[in-house]
Design a protein around this motif. Structure first.
Motif, PDB file in Angstrom:
ATOM      1  N   ILE A   6      54.265 110.230 124.399  1.00 49.81           N
ATOM      2  CA  ILE A   6      55.724 110.219 124.246  1.00 49.81           C
ATOM      3  C   ILE A   6      56.366 109.314 125.295  1.00 49.81           C
ATOM      4  O   ILE A   6      57.277 108.528 124.989  1.00 49.81           O
ATOM      5  N   LYS A   7      55.903 109.424 126.537  1.00 55.28           N
ATOM      6  CA  LYS A   7      56.486 108.604 127.600  1.00 55.28           C
ATOM      7  C   LYS A   7      56.259 107.117 127.353  1.00 55.28           C
ATOM      8  O   LYS A   7      57.148 106.289 127.600  1.00 55.28           O
ATOM      9  N   LEU A   8      55.084 106.756 126.841  1.00 55.34           N
ATOM     10  CA  LEU A   8      54.738 105.352 126.659  1.00 55.34           C
ATOM     11  C   LEU A   8      55.287 104.753 125.369  1.00 55.34           C
ATOM     12  O   LEU A   8      55.639 103.568 125.332  1.00 55.34           O
ATOM     13  N   GLY A  59      57.516 106.659 122.983  1.00 59.00           N
ATOM     14  CA  GLY A  59      58.707 107.290 122.410  1.00 59.00           C
ATOM     15  C   GLY A  59      58.305 108.368 121.417  1.00 59.00           C
ATOM     16  O   GLY A  59      57.314 108.234 120.698  1.00 59.00           O
ATOM     17  N   PRO A  76      52.409 114.422 126.220  1.00 50.71           N
ATOM     18  CA  PRO A  76      53.445 113.889 127.119  1.00 50.71           C
ATOM     19  C   PRO A  76      53.227 112.423 127.478  1.00 50.71           C
ATOM     20  O   PRO A  76      54.191 111.657 127.604  1.00 50.71           O
ATOM     21  N   ALA A  77      51.963 111.997 127.626  1.00 48.19           N
ATOM     22  CA  ALA A  77      51.691 110.597 127.955  1.00 48.19           C
ATOM     23  C   ALA A  77      52.096 109.682 126.800  1.00 48.19           C
ATOM     24  O   ALA A  77      52.734 108.643 127.015  1.00 48.19           O
ATOM     25  N   GLN A 104      47.567 104.512 128.373  1.00 45.26           N
ATOM     26  CA  GLN A 104      47.956 103.100 128.441  1.00 45.26           C
ATOM     27  C   GLN A 104      46.726 102.200 128.346  1.00 45.26           C
ATOM     28  O   GLN A 104      46.770 101.152 127.693  1.00 45.26           O
ATOM     29  N   GLU A 130      48.752 109.451 131.534  1.00 45.02           N
ATOM     30  CA  GLU A 130      49.503 108.267 131.111  1.00 45.02           C
ATOM     31  C   GLU A 130      48.669 107.003 131.303  1.00 45.02           C
ATOM     32  O   GLU A 130      48.655 106.112 130.443  1.00 45.02           O
ATOM     33  N   PHE A 187      58.285 119.596 123.090  1.00 42.78           N
ATOM     34  CA  PHE A 187      58.337 118.142 123.246  1.00 42.78           C
ATOM     35  C   PHE A 187      59.387 117.457 122.356  1.00 42.78           C
ATOM     36  O   PHE A 187      59.549 116.245 122.449  1.00 42.78           O
ATOM     37  N   THR A 242      49.383 113.983 137.825  1.00 44.59           N
ATOM     38  CA  THR A 242      50.605 113.821 137.034  1.00 44.59           C
ATOM     39  C   THR A 242      50.638 112.480 136.306  1.00 44.59           C
ATOM     40  O   THR A 242      51.441 112.289 135.400  1.00 44.59           O
ATOM     41  N   SER A 243      49.774 111.552 136.708  1.00 42.94           N
ATOM     42  CA  SER A 243      49.827 110.207 136.128  1.00 42.94           C
ATOM     43  C   SER A 243      48.544 109.773 135.419  1.00 42.94           C
ATOM     44  O   SER A 243      48.545 108.779 134.701  1.00 42.94           O
TER      45      SER A 243
END
Length: 332
Positions: free
Chosen positions: A21-23, A25, A18-19, A283, A279, A46, A275-276
């Motif tokens: 994909i969020k960062l 795509g 999920p991290a 990053q 990510e 996903f 939750t963060s």
């Protein structure tokens, strides 16, 4: 930038995928996972299209790798990444032995970027406490006490951490490695250690150690996957005491008063939670790859913590084992 995540198990499902994909795509995330059943689950969960069973078929299509397989295959995969010139962020532990970890480091002659997912280092309150130690707030010989434990309930597809043929240790090598890495990160090189655990030939579920460091700082660490412990980190010295909740990232208790980190302490540190954190970790790795800067935890530190655990196990190996198991439920 395109990332290949090797291993689609619980930690990738919860954090890495999920991290990424969020960062980046979904189109820039490739997942290699040998289980066809898990591949189909990840595809539906996903919306991933780029999933394969063999990482070797796609390693040259990515810019960097997140390695989240069971540890017994870390080293051969990382050697393939070195050969392909791909930066790697590896889940803990780095390897089953310090010998193979050091051999990996020796073979990385082109200095390919390689780091560890020792995530506790990213917690803002851990970074602040480490600076307090370095600045002498706790005096020249601080003491760290870590009590960490709860009945094991982490979801696992392979159950590798309970299978002696796949791992070199039990709770210390699995759950305890994060807190032990934090202790070593703060206090440096170990001078001497005293270790005990509840193993009578299998994998330990409870372990404890006393460590003395070359700067004469000390630490006590107890880890359990059968007992509910306080789950705290206590740092003391020079008439000061700071207490951290192991699973809390932003607060601390300083000399009996609970508080948030100050603006001065936080500087560029974000406010993180569960939750963060995934990510933020991803990053940090992406930034290191793109800017050719150091990762937050180099593999040399991953090798150091494995070697420290190995030295503890060696102490146990020369002792006579008991002839029978302890009484069920007896506190370790």
């Amino acid at each position: 930038m395109k990332i290949l995540i090797i291993g689609g198990g619980a930690v990738s499902e919860a954090f890495h995928i999920p991290a990424a994909i969020k960062l980046l795509g979904v189109e820039n995330v490739i997942v290699a996972e040998p289980s066809e059943k898990q591949i189909e689950k990840l595809r539906l969960q996903f919306g991933l299209n780029d999933l394969v069973t063999d990482y070797k078929s796609v390693i040259n299509k990515c810019d960097a790798v997140i390695l989240a397989t069971p540890p017994h295959v870390h080293i051969p995969i990382m050697l393939d990444c070195i050969q392909a010139g791909k930066a790697v962020m590896c889940e803990k532990p780095l390897s089953l032995t310090s010998t193979e970890a050091k051999d990996l480091i020796h073979k990385n002659t082109n200095q390919i970027l390689m780091g560890m997912c020792h995530t506790y280092r990213l917690f803002p309150n851990r970074q602040v406490v480490r600076k307090m130690i370095a600045d002498g707030y706790f005096g020249k010989t601080p003491h760290i006490e870590v009590l960490e434990g709860a009945p094991a309930d982490w979801p696992t597809l392979s159950g590798y951490c309970f299978r002696k043929e796949l791992v070199s240790g039990g709770v210390l090598m699995d759950g305890g490695i994060h807190s032990l890495d934090f202790i070593l990160w703060c206090l440096g090189e170990v001078k001497s250690s005293e270790y005990q655990d509840d193993s009578i030939g299998g994998l330990e579920s409870n372990a404890s150690m006393n460590l003395t460091f070359k700067n004469n700082a000390t630490a006590f660490f107890r880890i359990s996957r059968t007992c509910e412990l306080s789950n705290t980190i206590k740092i003391s010295g020079n008439n000061h005491r700071v207490v951290l909740d192991i699973f809390e990232m932003n607060k601390l208790i300083e000399n009996g008063l609970e508080r948030e980190l100050t603006e001065t302490e936080r500087v560029d540190l974000p406010h993180l939670d569960w939750t963060s954190i995934g990510e933020y970790q991803t990053q940090s790795f992406i930034d290191a790859v793109q800017n050719n800067t150091p990762v937050f935890c180099p593999i040399e530190d991953g090798a150091h913590v494995v070697e420290t655990i190995e030295n503890c196990y060696k102490q146990k190996a020369v002792r006579t084992l008991p002839t029978k198991a302890g009484i069920p439920g007896l506190r370790f």
